[in-house]
Design an enzyme around this catalytic site. Structure first.
Site, PDB file in Angstrom:
ATOM      1  N   ASP A 147      -5.492  -5.135  -3.325  1.00 11.34           N
ATOM      2  CA  ASP A 147      -5.369  -4.315  -2.278  1.00 11.34           C
ATOM      3  C   ASP A 147      -3.865  -4.461  -1.730  1.00 11.34           C
ATOM      4  O   ASP A 147      -3.933  -5.525  -0.981  1.00 11.34           O
ATOM      5  CB  ASP A 147      -6.458  -4.417  -1.425  1.00 11.34           C
ATOM      6  CG  ASP A 147      -6.544  -3.200  -0.403  1.00 11.34           C
ATOM      7  OD1 ASP A 147      -5.673  -2.271  -0.424  1.00 11.34           O
ATOM      8  OD2 ASP A 147      -7.106  -3.176   0.558  1.00 11.34           O
ATOM      9  N   ASP A 355       1.704   2.818  -1.627  1.00 12.77           N
ATOM     10  CA  ASP A 355       0.359   2.149  -1.656  1.00 12.77           C
ATOM     11  C   ASP A 355       0.088   2.238  -3.162  1.00 12.77           C
ATOM     12  O   ASP A 355      -0.086   3.535  -3.706  1.00 12.77           O
ATOM     13  CB  ASP A 355      -0.660   3.000  -0.763  1.00 12.77           C
ATOM     14  CG  ASP A 355      -1.978   1.924  -0.916  1.00 12.77           C
ATOM     15  OD1 ASP A 355      -1.970   0.982  -1.365  1.00 12.77           O
ATOM     16  OD2 ASP A 355      -2.965   2.837  -0.723  1.00 12.77           O
TER      17      ASP A 355
END
Ligand code: NAG
Ligand code: NAG
Ligand code: NAG
Ligand code: NAG
Ligand code: NAG
Length: 474
Positions: A147, A355
């Site tokens: 992540d 991201d």
């Protein structure tokens, strides 16, 4: 250098050096796409489109929780202290503190003062790549979900007060000769009684991360040796989760946090990573190849050579996220100096998050409207394929050759997105724009990043882009 501070303090705790065995070379890891046949999360019963739909669903959940997190601030100034192990005069104090608290809170979408938990809709929307690492002495394999949107790495740990079902072995701290829980004194402010951290009766620092859907993880903040392939690191701070529940998938052992905050592995290991990592995402939706994307860390992760563009990373709270500045979006075949460009007049620094775990790209409504207006000029009127609200801008039997290049003009860096990065066949014969409007935070998602070598340099605060054949980096 962030981590040197951290490591320095750890040296004091453990009287041993945080010293990797390959100091110069960096290292690389395979990234396993969760929807690839190599992933333990792979579910062959899903049809291709279900994969897509699931991915978009996750993307949207993530977008909404990122936006909540990114827009979130909390006043922790009073907790700052020179005694803090994270104290670093180089950094603006509030920035560092917030990142230490919030940044480590994987999936923190908003802080609930009442419950003392960090709320987040997280189980649906962690980054979707899995990374295999080993923790402890002797090492035990941990398959964590990568992540780039969170910092603290955690894994399920025995004894389980309450663990979710996990296929692989659950860590047994007492099995590891190098495992050490962090005590309250040693960890300074981290263990001052707050809603996220507390001291237990054995003087061990407990962390607590809660999520909006009821998922949570609680356990000991600890240090142990981490192995990345042949490269080992002593005294890495992680969460040893004894009480982990919610919608976590049984294939994963926990989360691997690669965000921008101090507790992120990137920063903890910066003696070797030098704060540098890169990835090159291989499209996965339609091919049967077994190629995995790789994530590189350290020297070899540097993105260099001709045709590299770079844009500043903007420091904002929480420091977990990687903020860039998007100045405008341009439409036009390989010509960014044409006047088919538009931008918001008031460009704010750090107005977009890059991201790797978000599928779609979300941009400002105003930019979106101009972008689609220009695309419509070239491609004609679109069809809305919109049962789930994802795709408002689609074409039947789209000839990709007719799709103009879309250029994202970041500060100092024009990133040209060829049609394969902007349109995706989401149903047979139906291709939709993968850039969607956002009323909230903007996100540069992973479909836009395909075929690009994307490099992060957290020391020089830059993100690099280069068009490459990603299979050569696999
Ligand atoms: C921990 O140690 C026990 C006893 O030696 C062993 O049976 C078990 O497999 C170990 N588990 C892990 C996860 O290391
Ligand atoms: C991919 O891996 C699977 C299982 O490991 C194997 O059966 C298949 O032949 C591989 N495909 C290619 C193209 O290498
Ligand atoms: C791009 O557009 C500008 C102005 O419209 C023109 O001068 C230039 O030649 C074009 N470049 C390319 C590569 O088409
Ligand atoms: C585009 O550029 C041309 C020549 O540079 C100019 O004449 C025209 O007005 C411009 N169009 C717009 C919409 O700005
Ligand atoms: C992008 O992210 C989604 C969701 O996180 C993931 O399922 C997908 O495989 C990723 N796509 C690429 C091309 O990396």
């Amino acid at each position: 250098m962030k981590t040197l501070v951290l490591i320095f303090v750890l040296i004091n705790i453990s009287s041993s050096l945080a010293k990797p065995n390959h100091i110069n070379g960096g290292f690389s890891l395979d990234l396993i796409d969760r929807d690839s046949p190599q992933s333990p999360l792979y579910n062959p019963s899903y049809a291709q489109f279900d994969h897509l739909k699931n991915a978009f669903q996750r993307s949207t959940y993530r977008a909404s929780h990122l936006s909540k997190r990114a827009g979130f601030t909390i006043d922790l100034i009073e907790r700052e202290s020179l005694l803090s192990p994270f104290y670093n005069a180089k950094y603006a104090s509030s920035d560092r503190l917030k990142s230490a608290f919030l940044g480590s809170m994987s999936g923190a979408s908003h802080f609930s003062r009442k419950s003392g938990l960090i709320d987040a809709d997280i189980s649906n929307n962690f980054g979707e790549y899995l990374m295999s690492i080993d923790i402890g002495t002797p090492p035990v394999k941990v398959l964590g979900i990568v992540d780039t949107g969170s910092d603290l790495t955690w894994a399920q740990c025995e004894p389980c007060e309450s663990c979710y079902e996990q296929v692989g072995p659950i860590l047994v701290p007492s099995n590891s000769s190098t495992y050490q829980p962090l005590t309250c004194q040693n960890k300074g402010f981290l263990c001052q009684p707050t809603s996220q951290h507390s001291c237990d009766s054995n003087n061990i620092c407990r962390y607590k991360i809660g999520y909006g859907d009821g998922s949570h993880t609680t356990g000991d903040l600890a240090i142990d040796t981490f192995w990345f392939g042949q490269t080992s690191f002593k005294n890495v701070v992680f969460g040893c989760g004894h009480d982990n529940n919610g919608k976590f998938n049984k294939e994963g052992s926990g989360i691997i946090g690669l965000g921008g905050g101090p507790l992120s592995l990137i920063n903890q290991l910066d003696v070797v990573t030098q704060g540098i990592f890169s990835y090159c995402l291989i499209p996965n939706f339609n091919d049967g190849t077994n190629q995995t994307s790789k994530m590189q860390f350290g020297y070899y992760a540097k993105v260099t050579g001709p045709n590299v563009v770079s844009t500043p990373l903007v420091k904002k709270d929480p420091s977990t996220f990687y903020y860039l500045t998007l100045e405008s979006v341009l439409v036009g075949q390989n010509n960014v100096s044409s006047n088919n460009s538009f931008s918001k007049k008031d460009v704010q620094e750090g107005n977009i998050i890059i991201d790797s775990g978000t599928t779609l790209t979300f941009i400002d409504q105003e930019l979106y409207e101009e972008l689609t207006l220009d695309l419509t000029e070239v491609l004609g009127s679109p069809i809305a394929l919109d049962p789930d609200g994802f795709f408002q801008y689609c074409y039947k039997d789209l000839n990709m050759d007719t799709v103009p290049t879309v250029t994202f003009r970041f500060t100092d860096a024009d990133v040209e997105l060829p049609p394969v990065n902007t349109f995706l066949e989401v149903q047979k014969g139906m291709s939709c724009l993968t850039i969607v409007p956002s009323t909230d935070i903007a996100i540069f998602g992973n479909l836009s990043q395909r075929y690009l070598l994307v490099g992060y340099d957290l020391i020089n605060n830059k993100v690099y882009f280069k068009h490459v054949d990603c299979t050569k980096y696999a």
